[in-house]
Design a protein around this motif. Sequence first.
Motif, mmCIF file in Angstrom:
data_model
loop_
_atom_site.group_PDB
_atom_site.id
_atom_site.type_symbol
_atom_site.label_atom_id
_atom_site.label_comp_id
_atom_site.label_asym_id
_atom_site.label_seq_id
_atom_site.Cartn_x
_atom_site.Cartn_y
_atom_site.Cartn_z
ATOM 1 N N LEU A 12 0.997 -1.459 -0.010
ATOM 2 C CA LEU A 12 -0.035 0.029 -0.514
ATOM 3 C C LEU A 12 0.601 1.029 0.406
ATOM 4 O O LEU A 12 0.269 2.115 -0.485
ATOM 5 C CB LEU A 12 -0.703 0.015 0.962
ATOM 6 C CG LEU A 12 -2.314 -0.946 1.085
ATOM 7 C CD1 LEU A 12 -3.371 -0.553 2.370
ATOM 8 C CD2 LEU A 12 -3.408 -0.327 0.082
ATOM 9 N N ALA A 13 1.906 1.077 0.740
ATOM 10 C CA ALA A 13 2.709 2.555 0.377
ATOM 11 C C ALA A 13 2.794 2.526 0.163
ATOM 12 O O ALA A 13 3.613 4.317 -0.847
ATOM 13 C CB ALA A 13 3.871 2.301 1.933
ATOM 14 N N ILE A 14 3.777 1.382 -1.395
ATOM 15 C CA ILE A 14 5.401 1.578 -2.316
ATOM 16 C C ILE A 14 3.343 2.330 -3.732
ATOM 17 O O ILE A 14 3.697 3.108 -4.578
ATOM 18 C CB ILE A 14 5.164 0.609 -3.206
ATOM 19 C CG1 ILE A 14 6.251 0.287 -1.503
ATOM 20 C CG2 ILE A 14 5.415 0.333 -4.593
ATOM 21 C CD1 ILE A 14 6.781 -0.843 -2.166
ATOM 22 N N ALA A 15 1.901 1.207 -3.444
ATOM 23 C CA ALA A 15 0.908 2.105 -4.253
ATOM 24 C C ALA A 15 0.752 3.615 -4.483
ATOM 25 O O ALA A 15 0.293 4.310 -5.270
ATOM 26 C CB ALA A 15 -0.543 1.517 -4.755
ATOM 27 N N VAL A 17 2.428 5.981 -2.793
ATOM 28 C CA VAL A 17 3.889 7.447 -2.977
ATOM 29 C C VAL A 17 4.531 7.106 -4.307
ATOM 30 O O VAL A 17 4.012 8.148 -5.254
ATOM 31 C CB VAL A 17 5.028 7.063 -2.188
ATOM 32 C CG1 VAL A 17 6.145 7.248 -2.443
ATOM 33 C CG2 VAL A 17 4.665 7.203 -0.334
ATOM 34 N N GLY A 18 4.201 5.828 -4.931
ATOM 35 C CA GLY A 18 4.302 5.955 -6.593
ATOM 36 C C GLY A 18 3.241 6.473 -7.581
ATOM 37 O O GLY A 18 3.317 7.195 -8.554
ATOM 38 N N GLY A 19 1.874 6.004 -6.723
ATOM 39 C CA GLY A 19 1.476 6.847 -7.518
ATOM 40 C C GLY A 19 1.095 9.055 -8.022
ATOM 41 O O GLY A 19 0.523 9.411 -8.119
ATOM 42 N N ALA A 20 0.862 8.910 -6.210
ATOM 43 C CA ALA A 20 1.348 10.027 -6.057
ATOM 44 C C ALA A 20 2.719 11.179 -6.772
ATOM 45 O O ALA A 20 2.124 12.417 -7.443
ATOM 46 C CB ALA A 20 1.249 10.448 -4.514
ATOM 47 N N GLY A 21 3.440 10.469 -6.616
ATOM 48 C CA GLY A 21 4.647 10.775 -7.369
ATOM 49 C C GLY A 21 4.680 10.480 -9.005
ATOM 50 O O GLY A 21 5.015 11.937 -9.422
ATOM 51 N N SER A 22 3.671 9.424 -9.416
ATOM 52 C CA SER A 22 3.961 9.942 -10.741
ATOM 53 C C SER A 22 2.763 10.945 -11.055
ATOM 54 O O SER A 22 2.952 11.610 -12.545
ATOM 55 C CB SER A 22 3.508 9.060 -11.098
ATOM 56 O OG SER A 22 1.636 8.392 -11.339
ATOM 57 N N VAL A 23 2.237 11.234 -10.747
ATOM 58 C CA VAL A 23 0.505 12.037 -10.238
ATOM 59 C C VAL A 23 1.845 13.552 -10.780
ATOM 60 O O VAL A 23 0.933 14.675 -11.471
ATOM 61 C CB VAL A 23 -0.336 12.247 -9.705
ATOM 62 C CG1 VAL A 23 -1.531 12.957 -9.735
ATOM 63 C CG2 VAL A 23 -1.300 11.405 -10.463
ATOM 64 N N TRP A 24 1.919 13.980 -9.411
ATOM 65 C CA TRP A 24 2.885 14.960 -9.333
ATOM 66 C C TRP A 24 3.628 15.469 -10.115
ATOM 67 O O TRP A 24 4.003 16.404 -10.698
ATOM 68 C CB TRP A 24 3.958 15.224 -8.437
ATOM 69 C CG TRP A 24 4.537 16.067 -7.621
ATOM 70 C CD1 TRP A 24 4.302 17.085 -7.430
ATOM 71 C CD2 TRP A 24 6.115 16.104 -8.365
ATOM 72 N NE1 TRP A 24 5.296 18.575 -6.942
ATOM 73 C CE2 TRP A 24 6.722 17.347 -7.639
ATOM 74 C CE3 TRP A 24 7.112 15.581 -8.338
ATOM 75 C CZ2 TRP A 24 8.193 17.960 -8.258
ATOM 76 C CZ3 TRP A 24 8.354 15.633 -8.781
ATOM 77 C CH2 TRP A 24 9.146 17.121 -8.581
ATOM 78 N N TYR A 25 4.283 14.095 -11.238
ATOM 79 C CA TYR A 25 5.772 14.871 -12.335
ATOM 80 C C TYR A 25 5.118 14.543 -13.670
ATOM 81 O O TYR A 25 4.519 15.980 -13.906
ATOM 82 C CB TYR A 25 6.280 13.074 -12.194
ATOM 83 C CG TYR A 25 6.920 13.338 -13.713
ATOM 84 C CD1 TYR A 25 8.000 13.871 -13.739
ATOM 85 C CD2 TYR A 25 6.636 12.514 -14.750
ATOM 86 C CE1 TYR A 25 8.642 14.109 -14.984
ATOM 87 C CE2 TYR A 25 7.326 12.696 -15.976
ATOM 88 C CZ TYR A 25 8.663 13.899 -15.714
ATOM 89 O OH TYR A 25 9.443 13.688 -17.089
ATOM 90 N N LEU A 26 3.743 14.039 -13.341
ATOM 91 C CA LEU A 26 2.675 14.864 -14.518
ATOM 92 C C LEU A 26 2.251 16.281 -14.774
ATOM 93 O O LEU A 26 2.155 16.560 -15.470
ATOM 94 C CB LEU A 26 1.818 13.901 -15.609
ATOM 95 C CG LEU A 26 2.233 12.454 -15.880
ATOM 96 C CD1 LEU A 26 1.318 11.405 -15.435
ATOM 97 C CD2 LEU A 26 2.484 12.525 -17.099
ATOM 98 N N LEU A 27 1.779 16.181 -13.596
ATOM 99 C CA LEU A 27 1.303 18.051 -13.364
ATOM 100 C C LEU A 27 2.708 18.612 -13.464
ATOM 101 O O LEU A 27 1.621 19.956 -13.779
ATOM 102 C CB LEU A 27 0.356 17.961 -11.504
ATOM 103 C CG LEU A 27 -0.670 17.039 -11.829
ATOM 104 C CD1 LEU A 27 -1.706 17.609 -10.650
ATOM 105 C CD2 LEU A 27 -1.385 17.109 -13.167
ATOM 106 N N ASP A 28 3.810 18.318 -13.451
ATOM 107 C CA ASP A 28 4.618 19.580 -13.102
ATOM 108 C C ASP A 28 5.052 19.791 -14.484
ATOM 109 O O ASP A 28 5.633 20.128 -15.007
ATOM 110 C CB ASP A 28 5.403 19.311 -11.589
ATOM 111 C CG ASP A 28 5.119 20.386 -10.462
ATOM 112 O OD1 ASP A 28 4.334 20.579 -10.806
ATOM 113 O OD2 ASP A 28 5.688 19.960 -9.806
ATOM 114 N N SER A 29 5.146 18.345 -14.914
ATOM 115 C CA SER A 29 5.352 18.104 -16.472
ATOM 116 C C SER A 29 5.255 19.337 -17.632
ATOM 117 O O SER A 29 3.718 19.189 -17.830
ATOM 118 C CB SER A 29 6.029 16.887 -16.989
ATOM 119 O OG SER A 29 6.662 16.710 -18.620
#
Length: 194
Positions: A12-15, A17-29
Amino acid sequence: MLKTAFLTLLTLAIAIVGGAGSVWYLLDSRQGVDAYRIGPWTAFPDIGTAEADPYSAARVAREGILALGRAEGLSFVAERDSAGGELRRECAYAIDGGFPTARFWTLYGADASLDVIRTGKERPAALHSREVVYRTDDTVLIAADHSPRPGNWLMLEGSGKLYFVLTFYDTPIASSTGLSDVMLPTIKKTGCHA
């Protein structure tokens, strides 16, 4: 049982953190699902329409920007020069070439949040189509620099990351077929200040 609970929590922690990180990257990219690239310039033609992808819609909501619809215009953002180098505020650039047909266009230097760079002087780091000097072949050469330059000069100040934002208003390139043969100006680094 403890091992199963630990593995479940780890998964759950990996999912999360990984999901939030990927969304953050796409929104800032500045790269995205609907991104359209012309040289160093990137646009999102669908960003102000009902067809915008969910990440573009989330970017508009998060940043609080007023996105242009297809009938209103189209904005291009450059974060790299034509050679692929990162744009920096402490460097000087030559923006050279023709501009597509539009009723009006603006070009400004921006910070990381795409707000116009405030120079502390009377004028911001911005130009528009009715104040630039055109060559005889309808192309424009704009010097973006800290020091004044003859001709078209876009004032820059400070240091750090730089973006150029080029917006066309009331233009045929905003239609889905208008982007296929568009040429935008090149961005060449002409030097850097120490």
